[in-house]
Design a protein around this motif. Structure first.
Motif, PDB file in Angstrom:
ATOM      1  N   UNK A   9       0.786  -1.229   0.000  1.00 36.32           N
ATOM      2  CA  UNK A   9       0.000   0.000   0.000  1.00 36.32           C
ATOM      3  C   UNK A   9       0.817   1.276   0.000  1.00 36.32           C
ATOM      4  N   UNK A  10       2.129   1.158  -0.218  1.00 36.52           N
ATOM      5  CA  UNK A  10       2.985   2.346  -0.164  1.00 36.52           C
ATOM      6  C   UNK A  10       2.693   3.290  -1.329  1.00 36.52           C
ATOM      7  N   UNK A  11       2.542   2.733  -2.531  1.00 35.86           N
ATOM      8  CA  UNK A  11       2.230   3.584  -3.687  1.00 35.86           C
ATOM      9  C   UNK A  11       0.927   4.344  -3.470  1.00 35.86           C
ATOM     10  N   UNK A  12      -0.036   3.675  -2.860  1.00 36.55           N
ATOM     11  CA  UNK A  12      -1.321   4.325  -2.588  1.00 36.55           C
ATOM     12  C   UNK A  12      -1.152   5.493  -1.629  1.00 36.55           C
ATOM     13  N   UNK A  13      -0.350   5.305  -0.600  1.00 34.83           N
ATOM     14  CA  UNK A  13      -0.135   6.386   0.369  1.00 34.83           C
ATOM     15  C   UNK A  13       0.599   7.562  -0.268  1.00 34.83           C
ATOM     16  N   UNK A  14       1.580   7.274  -1.122  1.00 36.36           N
ATOM     17  CA  UNK A  14       2.285   8.352  -1.818  1.00 36.36           C
ATOM     18  C   UNK A  14       1.347   9.083  -2.776  1.00 36.36           C
ATOM     19  N   UNK A  15       0.494   8.315  -3.449  1.00 36.14           N
ATOM     20  CA  UNK A  15      -0.496   8.930  -4.337  1.00 36.14           C
ATOM     21  C   UNK A  15      -1.425   9.850  -3.547  1.00 36.14           C
ATOM     22  N   UNK A  16      -1.914   9.377  -2.416  1.00 33.85           N
ATOM     23  CA  UNK A  16      -2.837  10.175  -1.610  1.00 33.85           C
ATOM     24  C   UNK A  16      -2.180  11.459  -1.120  1.00 33.85           C
ATOM     25  N   UNK A  17      -0.908  11.356  -0.776  1.00 31.27           N
ATOM     26  CA  UNK A  17      -0.184  12.540  -0.320  1.00 31.27           C
ATOM     27  C   UNK A  17      -0.064  13.563  -1.451  1.00 31.27           C
ATOM     28  N   UNK A  18       0.280  13.083  -2.641  1.00 28.37           N
ATOM     29  CA  UNK A  18       0.381  13.984  -3.795  1.00 28.37           C
ATOM     30  C   UNK A  18      -0.984  14.582  -4.132  1.00 28.37           C
ATOM     31  N   UNK A  19      -2.008  13.750  -4.077  1.00 32.65           N
ATOM     32  CA  UNK A  19      -3.362  14.216  -4.373  1.00 32.65           C
ATOM     33  C   UNK A  19      -3.786  15.309  -3.392  1.00 32.65           C
ATOM     34  N   UNK A  20      -3.467  15.123  -2.125  1.00 31.07           N
ATOM     35  CA  UNK A  20      -3.827  16.125  -1.117  1.00 31.07           C
ATOM     36  C   UNK A  20      -3.095  17.441  -1.354  1.00 31.07           C
ATOM     37  N   UNK A  21      -1.796  17.363  -1.579  1.00 29.21           N
ATOM     38  CA  UNK A  21      -1.010  18.587  -1.744  1.00 29.21           C
ATOM     39  C   UNK A  21      -1.388  19.341  -3.016  1.00 29.21           C
ATOM     40  N   UNK A  22      -1.742  18.609  -4.065  1.00 27.35           N
ATOM     41  CA  UNK A  22      -2.109  19.258  -5.322  1.00 27.35           C
ATOM     42  C   UNK A  22      -3.623  19.426  -5.465  1.00 27.35           C
TER      43      UNK A  22
ATOM     44  N   UNK B 198      -2.823   0.530 -12.606  1.00 24.11           N
ATOM     45  CA  UNK B 198      -3.769  -0.215 -11.772  1.00 24.11           C
ATOM     46  C   UNK B 198      -4.114   0.568 -10.507  1.00 24.11           C
ATOM     47  N   UNK B 199      -3.106   1.229  -9.935  1.00 28.79           N
ATOM     48  CA  UNK B 199      -3.343   2.043  -8.740  1.00 28.79           C
ATOM     49  C   UNK B 199      -4.323   3.167  -9.044  1.00 28.79           C
TER      50      UNK B 199
END
Length: 362
Positions: free
Chosen positions: A95-108, A123-124
């Motif tokens: 789930x690391x890619x998902x957490x990094x994605x969520x962080x980027x999504x939040x900041x942007x 796929x993510x």
């Protein structure tokens, strides 16, 4: 697990610190760092790097490239391209890619796009159900020379066998290609240029006004000055994306006639055995025909094996020379946009092959 986020300003300081690369991984190469720092569409407060640490060791990261698109009212909107994602093999499916994605999504705040990502990343994004297809761009890959050693060596076929087959095919085909340099004739004067000058400004402004991302001369100059790949001698670095090549160069051509001093602009990138065309901007079909001729001539000159084109009118012209190629196949490209900004993006704007980050690597 510890998450870290870096703005462009913070990345510059981080990259100059002893901590950078201390885990045996660097998330942003020196070339890409210089490019990021000079991006005319970026702000110092833009978040461009997200990292995940385990027991003090960097095990995953995601990078983003700030850019702009223009809405139906010609207003600029800032957003970021997903531009790189890596997870240590020992930490995948956690789930690391998902957490990094969520962080980027939040900041942007959801102002994100991506194109033709690796299957795992795609796929993510699909699982999030937050991205929509912005554009499907049909394209063609044209094989001018056999290059099975480069294309199939990872399939388990012995490299020596592939190399021998390539040599035999190319020796025969090169005799045919030798005739191409003089056979096709077009009425244009073709000038090699170092960068788009002021004489191209009017043509670029006219054509880019109809494009989604409207990259102007200033942006073009930045891209040319700060590529992400080099063919110069460079010490090896622990970086997971392309940064070195045997051959890497930009080749820019301006087309003219006595009646039409600026008839077209063609930007080619040669990266080892492949040639790409980030931008082909012309005044009409006749110019595009001449561009197709010059693309093939450049491929012959630089020993390129293949090129991929998605600009419809240029593909049409290249298809007129299909007998010169060993093979062709479809190569579609999908561009995805986050739901947050999907409603702002016009569906009828031009998208060029070089839009996104591919122009930096060819």
């Amino acid at each position: 697990m510890d998450l870290k986020a870096y703005t462009l300003d913070e990345l510059e300081s981080y990259a100059g610190s002893p901590d950078y690369g201390s885990s045996g991984i660097i998330p942003v190469s020196p070339l890409r760092l210089h490019s990021y720092l000079h991006n005319p569409r970026a702000e110092k407060t833009d978040h461009v790097l997200f990292e995940m640490y385990h027991a003090g060791r960097l095990v995953a990261y995601r990078t983003l490239l700030p850019d702009e698109f223009f809405d139906r009212q010609d207003r600029a909107h800032r957003f970021a391209w997903f531009s790189g994602n890596y997870v240590d093999p020992g930490f995948r499916r956690m789930g690391i890619s998902t957490r990094l994605f969520q962080l980027a999504e939040d900041h942007w705040e959801g102002r994100l796009m991506y194109t033709n990502y690796a299957p795992a990343s795609r796929a993510l994004y699909d699982r999030t159900d937050r991205f929509r297809v912005l554009a499907k761009r049909n394209g063609k890959r044209y094989y001018l020379r056999a290059a099975s050693r480069e294309l199939l060596s990872r399939k388990g076929i012995p490299g020596s066998l592939l190399h021998g087959a390539d040599q035999l095919i190319n020796q025969i085909h090169d005799k045919k290609l030798a005739r191409f340099q003089s056979d096709p004739v077009h009425p244009f004067t073709v000038e090699v240029i170092d960068a788009p000058g002021r004489d191209l400004e009017s043509l670029l402004a006219e054509k880019q006004a109809k494009s989604l991302f409207r990259r102007d001369r200033k942006v073009f100059e930045w891209i040319l000055q700060y590529p992400w790949v080099t063919d110069q001698k460079h010490e090896s670095i622990p970086y997971h994306f392309s940064y070195r090549a045997s051959l890497f160069k930009n080749r820019l051509l301006m087309f003219s006639t006595p009646e039409l001093p600026v008839a077209g602009f063609l930007w080619m990138v040669i990266h080892d055995k492949r040639l790409t065309v980030p931008y082909a901007i012309s005044t009409g079909t006749e110019t595009e025909h001449a561009m197709a001729v010059e693309i093939i001539r450049s491929m012959i000159h630089d020993d390129c094996a293949y090129t991929t084109l998605r600009e419809h009118s240029l593909v049409s012209q290249m298809n007129r020379f299909r007998s010169w190629f060993l093979a062709r196949r479809g190569m579609p490209q999908l561009i995805f946009v986050h739901d947050k900004i999907a409603g702002l993006v016009p569906a009828d704007r031009i998208i060029y092959d070089g839009d996104g980050d591919v122009v930096f690597t060819g």
